[in-house]
Motif scaffolding. Structure first.
Motif, PDB file in Angstrom:
ATOM      1  N   GLU A 108      16.288  12.602 123.593  1.00  0.00           N
ATOM      2  CA  GLU A 108      15.173  12.253 122.753  1.00  0.00           C
ATOM      3  C   GLU A 108      14.863  13.564 121.714  1.00  0.00           C
ATOM      4  OE1 GLU A 108      11.842  10.603 124.716  1.00  0.00           O
ATOM      5  OE2 GLU A 108      13.173   9.907 126.520  1.00  0.00           O
ATOM      6  N   PRO A 109      15.739  13.498 120.914  1.00  0.00           N
ATOM      7  CA  PRO A 109      15.487  14.684 119.880  1.00  0.00           C
ATOM      8  C   PRO A 109      14.552  14.493 118.792  1.00  0.00           C
ATOM      9  CG  PRO A 109      17.523  13.546 119.132  1.00  0.00           C
ATOM     10  CD  PRO A 109      16.852  12.838 120.552  1.00  0.00           C
ATOM     11  N   TYR A 110      14.351  15.596 118.172  1.00  0.00           N
ATOM     12  CA  TYR A 110      13.377  15.457 116.873  1.00  0.00           C
ATOM     13  C   TYR A 110      14.151  16.427 115.913  1.00  0.00           C
ATOM     14  CZ  TYR A 110      11.061  19.645 118.537  1.00  0.00           C
ATOM     15  OH  TYR A 110      10.839  20.776 119.213  1.00  0.00           O
ATOM     16  N   THR A 111      14.206  16.138 114.383  1.00  0.00           N
ATOM     17  CA  THR A 111      14.649  17.019 113.783  1.00  0.00           C
ATOM     18  C   THR A 111      13.721  17.525 112.865  1.00  0.00           C
ATOM     19  OG1 THR A 111      14.915  15.407 111.837  1.00  0.00           O
ATOM     20  CG2 THR A 111      16.855  15.427 113.467  1.00  0.00           C
ATOM     21  N   SER A 112      14.109  18.724 112.139  1.00  0.00           N
ATOM     22  CA  SER A 112      13.231  19.300 111.031  1.00  0.00           C
ATOM     23  C   SER A 112      13.817  19.417 109.646  1.00  0.00           C
ATOM     24  CB  SER A 112      13.348  20.972 111.588  1.00  0.00           C
ATOM     25  OG  SER A 112      12.622  21.656 110.772  1.00  0.00           O
ATOM     26  N   ALA A 113      13.252  19.207 108.670  1.00  0.00           N
ATOM     27  CA  ALA A 113      13.589  19.336 107.443  1.00  0.00           C
ATOM     28  C   ALA A 113      14.046  20.366 106.742  1.00  0.00           C
ATOM     29  CB  ALA A 113      12.544  18.510 106.495  1.00  0.00           C
ATOM     30  N   SER A 114      13.832  21.502 107.477  1.00  0.00           N
ATOM     31  CA  SER A 114      14.302  22.807 106.953  1.00  0.00           C
ATOM     32  C   SER A 114      14.919  23.543 107.720  1.00  0.00           C
ATOM     33  CB  SER A 114      12.934  23.595 106.591  1.00  0.00           C
ATOM     34  OG  SER A 114      13.228  25.085 106.106  1.00  0.00           O
ATOM     35  N   SER A 120       2.944  19.666 105.266  1.00  0.00           N
ATOM     36  CA  SER A 120       2.984  19.778 106.857  1.00  0.00           C
ATOM     37  C   SER A 120       2.822  18.191 107.348  1.00  0.00           C
ATOM     38  CB  SER A 120       1.844  20.583 107.529  1.00  0.00           C
ATOM     39  OG  SER A 120       2.180  21.996 107.196  1.00  0.00           O
ATOM     40  N   PHE A 121       3.901  17.473 107.385  1.00  0.00           N
ATOM     41  CA  PHE A 121       3.930  16.191 107.848  1.00  0.00           C
ATOM     42  C   PHE A 121       5.032  15.823 108.701  1.00  0.00           C
ATOM     43  CE2 PHE A 121       6.978  14.675 104.806  1.00  0.00           C
ATOM     44  CZ  PHE A 121       7.084  15.671 103.837  1.00  0.00           C
ATOM     45  N   CYS A 122       5.159  14.438 109.001  1.00  0.00           N
ATOM     46  CA  CYS A 122       6.577  14.079 109.879  1.00  0.00           C
ATOM     47  C   CYS A 122       6.730  12.723 108.932  1.00  0.00           C
ATOM     48  CB  CYS A 122       6.169  14.154 111.333  1.00  0.00           C
ATOM     49  SG  CYS A 122       5.052  13.112 111.921  1.00  0.00           S
ATOM     50  N   ASP A 123       8.202  12.443 109.106  1.00  0.00           N
ATOM     51  CA  ASP A 123       8.610  10.947 108.622  1.00  0.00           C
ATOM     52  C   ASP A 123       9.760  10.567 109.806  1.00  0.00           C
ATOM     53  OD1 ASP A 123      10.380  12.707 107.819  1.00  0.00           O
ATOM     54  OD2 ASP A 123      10.150  12.309 105.502  1.00  0.00           O
ATOM     55  N   LEU A 124      10.404   9.531 109.494  1.00  0.00           N
ATOM     56  CA  LEU A 124      11.460   9.198 110.052  1.00  0.00           C
ATOM     57  C   LEU A 124      12.767   9.971 109.605  1.00  0.00           C
ATOM     58  CD1 LEU A 124      11.028   5.305 110.814  1.00  0.00           C
ATOM     59  CD2 LEU A 124      10.497   7.231 112.285  1.00  0.00           C
ATOM     60  N   ASP A 125      13.621  10.371 110.629  1.00  0.00           N
ATOM     61  CA  ASP A 125      14.967  10.950 110.014  1.00  0.00           C
ATOM     62  C   ASP A 125      15.674   9.678 109.640  1.00  0.00           C
ATOM     63  OD1 ASP A 125      16.691  13.655 110.651  1.00  0.00           O
ATOM     64  OD2 ASP A 125      17.795  11.805 110.417  1.00  0.00           O
ATOM     65  N   PRO A 126      16.438   9.828 108.605  1.00  0.00           N
ATOM     66  CA  PRO A 126      17.145   8.700 107.971  1.00  0.00           C
ATOM     67  C   PRO A 126      18.271   8.122 108.865  1.00  0.00           C
ATOM     68  CG  PRO A 126      16.951  10.611 106.517  1.00  0.00           C
ATOM     69  CD  PRO A 126      16.277  10.891 107.491  1.00  0.00           C
ATOM     70  N   VAL A 127      18.798   9.333 109.756  1.00  0.00           N
ATOM     71  CA  VAL A 127      20.219   9.167 110.237  1.00  0.00           C
ATOM     72  C   VAL A 127      19.773   9.258 111.864  1.00  0.00           C
ATOM     73  CG1 VAL A 127      22.383  10.197 110.696  1.00  0.00           C
ATOM     74  CG2 VAL A 127      21.346  10.071 108.569  1.00  0.00           C
ATOM     75  N   ILE A 134      16.218   4.390 118.902  1.00  0.00           N
ATOM     76  CA  ILE A 134      15.175   4.547 118.213  1.00  0.00           C
ATOM     77  C   ILE A 134      14.998   5.787 117.081  1.00  0.00           C
ATOM     78  CG2 ILE A 134      12.352   4.394 118.385  1.00  0.00           C
ATOM     79  CD1 ILE A 134      12.849   3.902 121.169  1.00  0.00           C
ATOM     80  N   PRO A 135      14.824   5.330 116.040  1.00  0.00           N
ATOM     81  CA  PRO A 135      14.838   6.401 114.963  1.00  0.00           C
ATOM     82  C   PRO A 135      13.863   7.547 115.418  1.00  0.00           C
ATOM     83  CG  PRO A 135      14.956   4.479 113.742  1.00  0.00           C
ATOM     84  CD  PRO A 135      14.838   4.048 115.503  1.00  0.00           C
ATOM     85  N   VAL A 136      14.172   8.897 115.222  1.00  0.00           N
ATOM     86  CA  VAL A 136      13.250   9.902 115.635  1.00  0.00           C
ATOM     87  C   VAL A 136      12.691  10.562 114.512  1.00  0.00           C
ATOM     88  CG1 VAL A 136      15.091  10.151 117.176  1.00  0.00           C
ATOM     89  CG2 VAL A 136      15.098  11.796 115.317  1.00  0.00           C
TER      90      VAL A 136
END
Lengths: 218, 600
Positions: B90-96, B463-470, B477-479
């Protein structure tokens, strides 16, 4: 890799042990790197206890992952543990409360950072044996106290160690941390250091009058 | 209605509550006690602290002396199950890729969620904390004030049991009589710090923590919390009587088998289940909220983690209490042609303004604490005292260079020795070993103190979160993808913490144990590290500028609520859990009133 003293303890297979020795050998000129490299196969990676282990069970070194020490390494480790934490009037020596087994567990753990400690400890134990033979013509475990001191005084404090002893001093620092952490987390270590908690009491009274007096707060 | 399996769910419930921690526990408790039929969904496994807590186990009985590993990031005996900064599958990602712009997301996949390992610090927000914009022009005001929430702080404190004291300090509210339990006496190091901190103008006072220093008053509290509801009173009284007072041993982070501290699993859920109004389904990972053509929520779709099957569950009202970021994820994943950006997101603000707490620390060694006469300092398994923010006036006058405050938490004492028992000693002893080492260990044990600052972060656009496009999790489930940036207000605050702690250690006659960072960017902990994740569905007065109203009800979907930290419009230095529970109780009261009126 027979283990006559501890038949029940799970041991790493020879191939895995060799693989680690190869890693250690990268900075260890005493060993024949070429010969070791020729015998090094891929080892199956050990796994940890997972994200939902049984917390009520009592664990012993070797229960979850295989251990590393050969009998020779273990003998050196036992001696060094007791040089660092010998028996005195208040508590026993580190080796009598399972600290060498704990150190073996630590350096064998399949978690990040432990592989570095494994290299440092395995290499350091080999250095200690080589140094003992070179200086005194005997194994570390057979040296007398003054001979142990002669070696350990050179490596006991990294900032003051001579350049040729820096790596050995790194090893000693790590080994002392492991010996101390292993020892003071046992009931014998608690008693020695003065930890009297982990018991249910009816009321928490804060510091004792003696403690308050010690602080000048009485 | 009890703990159930997926095949035993009812065709329709009054309310589905997603999540079982502080927010889900409080929401389900309030509703079930008042007769509402509730289904609670938990993404992790069932967990019973009474049977599973390692109360007196010693570190020598644990692998690696109980030290932290990637499998158990807070140590072997931490109560967290299947959780941590990373959850397998159940990963999450970082934009940077820049470490200073990454957010660390702690999750616990277990019944009770993060309330099981929680530090139990339970501080009320003060009046300033609900109106920060009005005070200094930064961030957002909440649509409610302290007086709106105060009655719910009272109720929550009485329900869960909080020790503490009233000190009448600025923006640090007193509790009415009968709310707080007596605080434990300070430990030696805490007393010493109290004496010396005075010279620096720092007030060292009793902290508030959700631990029963004495048993709760089961004879009078239930009637105060549930007037005119004898069934609820009886059930709560029984639950309170079954909770023991603290016996002053073992770390609260392990959980508590005697139910002496608050965790959802020992305080909220047992009485809620005893009403017969709560069905509890573990291993149910919610993917999305389902909607009808009239724009109302109809229930949720979840993945049964045991079988991998998807299941639609129905209710008249849906409450998300999954943790602020996980609730954001569910809203954003509830996409349909009618709701292309997810539900409750007409403002485009779902996921925006996520916040954590500013954290920085400094340790010292205090000679006055050496060779202390032996005594037991386990205490309540956490802080007994703290320093509330003390520079409100200087700050308002613009003298500090950063806009919001912090409080100080203490780490002192002769704690259970483990791997760190003698760490920090090497330089003091020139690397001693042998008999000298044992003497040194006796001398220095218990002489090390740590000060940790916990400060307010101002919400910002970066500082926010959105859905990772991939990226998707193992259930398809999109993370979440996190975006993060501290502003100067936070880094300057962290630098101020360093200066304060250094001054305090000096005042104590101590030796600072690490570098005092002049640049707060080097001292500040990464975003998320303090695990005070809030925001993302912030509340407000304008549907265009907020996601929820003052009742944690989404503006767009009137039968959809978010009762976790998501609606926080600011994140005061006060640890958020008590406020989460107070707001969840308040939202649940409103929800029931609206349901009775036929408005939902």
């Amino acid at each position: 890799m027979s283990t006559p003293d501890h038949p029940a303890r799970s041991r790493m297979d020879r191939r895995t042990a060799l693989k680690w020795i190869v890693t250690a050998a990268a900075s260890l000129p005493l060993l024949d790197r070429a010969a070791l490299a020729a015998t090094a196969p891929a080892a199956k990676a050990a796994v940890g206890y997972g994200t939902d282990p049984d917390l009520l069970k009592s664990y012993k070194p070797g229960d979850v992952w295989a251990l590393t020490f050969t009998d020779d390494q273990r003998r050196t480790a036992v001696t060094l543990c007791d040089v660092i934490i010998p028996a005195d009037a208040k508590s026993p020596a580190a080796s009598t409360v399972g600290v060498p087994d704990f150190i073996d567990e630590w350096i064998s753990a399949p978690y990040p950072g432990h592989d570095k400690d494994r290299v440092l400890v395995v290499e350091g134990l080999a250095w200690l044996e080589a140094e003992s033979k070179q200086r005194f013509g005997n194994e570390f475990s057979s040296l007398v106290a003054s001979q142990h001191r002669a070696i350990c005084d050179d490596i006991c404090y990294l900032p003051k160690a001579k350049p040729e002893f820096k790596r050995a001093a790194q090893f000693f620092t790590k080994f002392r941390d492991l010996t101390s952490g292993g020892f003071y987390s046992t009931p014998e270590g608690w008693k020695d250091i003065g930890y009297v908690g982990n018991v249910a009491i009816e009321k928490f009274e804060g510091p004792t009058p003696a403690a308050l007096k010690h602080l000048g707060l009485a | 209605m009890p703990l159930i399996t997926a095949s035993k769910t009812q065709p329709v419930y009054d309310v589905i509550v997603v999540g079982s921690g502080a927010a889900g526990g409080q929401t389900a408790y309030t509703l079930a006690m008042e007769g509402v039929k509730v289904l609670m969904l938990e993404a992790g496994r069932n967990y019973d602290p009474v049977k599973e807590t390692p109360m007196f186990q010693t570190t020598a009985q644990a692998p690696l002396r109980g030290t932290s590993t990637p499998d158990k990031p807070f140590g072997f005996y931490d109560s967290t199950v299947d959780g941590g900064w990373q959850v397998p599958g159940e990963p999450y990602t970082s934009a940077s890729s820049d470490p200073s712009r990454q957010f660390w997301w702690w999750r616990a996949r277990m019944l009770g969620g993060r309330t099981n390992h929680w530090g139990r610090i339970s501080l009320r927000n003060g009046p300033y904390d609900f109106k920060p914009y009005s005070r200094d022009g930064l961030g957002f005001d909440w649509p409610i004030g302290y007086d709106d929430v105060a009655p719910y702080y009272d109720k929550v404190e009485m329900l869960i049991g909080v020790y503490g004291a009233n000190n009448g300090l600025e923006n640090t509210p007193n509790s009415p009589d009968g709310c707080l339990l007596p605080p434990p006496k300070p430990r030696a190091g805490e007393l010493l710090a109290q004496k010396h901190a005075k010279k620096l103008g720092l007030p060292v006072v009793a902290i508030h923590r959700a631990v029963l220093s004495v048993k709760q008053d089961a004879d009078t509290i239930p009637a105060k919390l549930h007037p005119k509801n004898p069934t609820a009173q009886r059930i709560l009284a029984e639950s309170m009587r079954a909770r023991a007072a603290c016996f002053w041993a073992t770390d609260c982070g392990r959980g508590c088998s005697t139910r002496a501290n608050y965790q959802s699993t020992t305080v909220h859920l047992p009485p809620a289940l005893a009403t017969g109004n709560l069905d509890l389904l573990p291993n149910a990972m919610v993917r999305e909220v389902t909607m009808d053509e009239n724009g109302k929520a109809t229930g949720v779709i979840c993945v049964d983690k045991i079988t991998g099957e998807e299941r639609a569950l129905k209710a008249r009202v849906v409450v998300l209490a999954a943790s602020s970021a996980e609730s954001v994820r569910i809203l954003l994943n509830s996409k349909s042609p009618r709701h292309p950006n997810g539900v409750a997101n007409s403002s485009g603000l779902v996921g925006k303004y996520i916040m954590d707490t500013v954290g920085a620390r400094l340790g010292g060694q205090i000679p006055a604490l050496e060779n202390m006469p032996v005594h037991n300092e386990d205490g309540a398994g956490g802080n007994h005292v703290y320093v509330p923010w003390w520079l409100y006036k200087e700050q308002l006058a613009g003298k500090l260079g950063f806009a919001r405050g912090y409080h100080i938490e203490f780490g002192t004492g002769r704690r259970m020795p483990g791997m760190g028992a003698t760490s920090g000693m090497t330089d003091l002893t020139n690397g001693s070993y042998g008999r000298k080492f044992k003497e040194d260990a006796r001398r220095y044990y218990g002489s090390f103190v740590g000060f940790a600052g916990r400060g307010e972060m101002i919400p910002n656009d970066d500082s926010f979160c959105d859905l990772d496009p991939v990226v998707k999790d193992k259930w398809g489930i999109p993370v979440l993808r996190f975006h993060w940036k501290w502003s100067d207000h936070e880094t300057k605050q962290a630098a101020h913490m360093q200066q304060t702690f250094a001054a305090l250690i000096a005042e104590l006659g101590g030796i600072i144990q690490s570098k005092v960072e002049a640049d707060g960017a080097n001292a500040i902990e990464p975003g998320g590290k303090i695990i005070h994740e809030v925001g993302g569905t912030i509340m407000g007065t304008d549907p265009k500028k907020s996601v929820t109203n003052q009742w944690c009800q989404t503006w767009d979907v009137k039968n959809l609520f978010v009762t976790d930290g998501g609606p926080f419009a600011s994140n005061a230095d006060k640890n958020p859990t008590l406020t989460i529970m107070a707001l969840a109780w308040r939202a649940s009261d409103y929800l029931m009133a609206e349901m009775k009126k036929g408005n939902l």
